[in-house]
Design an enzyme around this catalytic site. Sequence first.
Site, short mmCIF file in Angstrom:
data_model
loop_
_atom_site.label_atom_id
_atom_site.label_comp_id
_atom_site.label_asym_id
_atom_site.label_seq_id
_atom_site.Cartn_x
_atom_site.Cartn_y
_atom_site.Cartn_z
N GLY A 58 -2.66 15.49 48.57
CA GLY A 58 -2.31 16.84 48.19
C GLY A 58 -2.05 16.92 46.70
O GLY A 58 -1.45 16.04 46.12
N ARG A 65 19.77 -6.86 43.97
CA ARG A 65 18.99 -7.32 45.13
C ARG A 65 18.94 -6.26 46.23
O ARG A 65 17.96 -6.19 46.98
CB ARG A 65 19.59 -8.63 45.67
CG ARG A 65 19.39 -9.82 44.74
CD ARG A 65 19.68 -11.15 45.42
NE ARG A 65 19.45 -12.24 44.48
CZ ARG A 65 20.41 -12.84 43.77
NH1 ARG A 65 21.67 -12.45 43.92
NH2 ARG A 65 20.13 -13.82 42.94
N ASP A 114 5.21 4.73 43.85
CA ASP A 114 6.14 4.40 44.93
C ASP A 114 6.83 3.06 44.73
O ASP A 114 7.86 2.79 45.34
CB ASP A 114 5.41 4.38 46.27
CG ASP A 114 5.14 5.78 46.79
OD1 ASP A 114 5.52 6.74 46.12
OD2 ASP A 114 4.53 5.90 47.87
#
Length: 463
Positions: free
Chosen positions: A50, A200, A334
């Site tokens: 999109g 972490r 991402d």
Amino acid sequence: MAVDRKIRIAVVGGGPGGVIAALALSKSPNVEIDLYEAATAFGDIGLSLGMPWRPWRILRLLGLQGYLAALLPPDQIPKEDVTVPTIHYRKSDQAVGEDIFTCTSLSGYTRFRRSHFHAALLPHLPSNCKTYTSKRLVSYAEPSNASDPIVITFADGTTAECDVLVGADGIKSPTRASMYNYAADEAEKAGRSAEANDLRSKIRAKFSGVEVYRSVISAEQLRAAAPDHHAFRCPTQFLGKEKVRMPTYPIQSENSQFLNCALYICDYSREGEDYPEPWVTDVEAKDLRSSLPDWEPEAQAAVSCMGEVVSRWAICTLSPLPFFQRSRVVLLGDAAVRVTTPFSTFSSDHCQTLACYDELPRCRLRPGDDAYILSEILTHPAVTRDNVQKALEIYSEVRVPMSTHVLESSRRTGMDCALHDEVAAADLKSLGERMQQEMVWAWEWNPEDEKKKALDLVEERLV
């Protein structure tokens, strides 16, 4: 950028963000690029993409828009200065549904099949960019000497070297894991155990509290059940106070005879949990068909058209990262920020990409933004192999605040879509206004302003 010593850049991840970054960076004759894709072919994994105003504009700024515009009929090419209705929202957990609002945005919303997207862009990679498939990154070795190359290791046992590593390798990013483990080890050695533990904790994505049950349904079947269904007029989200929402919209296809239907089940008490693998799996749909007994007929009709088996997606996300760069390694898309819905399409991630029309402005937004700013910095004439680390620090400094805003805005809007705040949900007009306002930054914040900020810092620190 010194002509006699080209910067060797490895881009790991052949999703949209990685491909855009490689194309943008390769326009400089003073870099050599290796683009690595984990799958056996580019565009093999993922559905449609999109694209609202912001990424479409960024593609134009990078000189790439024309390659994708060629895939569209002339009357479907987005107009950057025209505001159009994009998604219709209804409160549907009642016998007679109520309109909440229709989201409007500049240029609307354009979709491409992932395979078409890659096929349009990859042929334009120049000779200074080489591509590789079946190359899944495992880790990288951080050199002790600033002049030594970074060594990257792949799952097949092979290795490669580079001066700069761009991790566009998705929400499960091995690049991020290596980067934050190195930072945590450094903090541990300095006696900062709490900081090391916090670093972490940022490596693995956590459950957002949202599971999505996805299905492609027949437009003919839905039309027989509900001839006047809203989804035939405008992509529609059906919202309900039981923390459920259901977007329904025509899927990107040659004949548009199918619609994408997804049922979102939201339990925010589980937010932050570790979600067991696999995050995506097929499940039986029989229980879903009876899950909306008191909803308006249109919502029930869409669910009734789902197949016997649907795909269940666990939406996992990252907590805000304090930095996207360490040494000569950066994170993109991402790998740096995985937002929850509703801003999570045009993702660079292979396992978690949602091609949902309900997910309005994120780039679908972020990977393109990251690639744009990174390429503008690294192709600046002042950037050389010797000072490239300082240039990458500027990328992180500029991108982290914007990306954190997107992450937080996405979470708020996702909760609004699930009618999580019962007080807000009681005033539908105000709720619609708030949701619209959460989205306008995607076309009001000009990407060229962020570019100017980045290049001003390059001029200030490197020239």
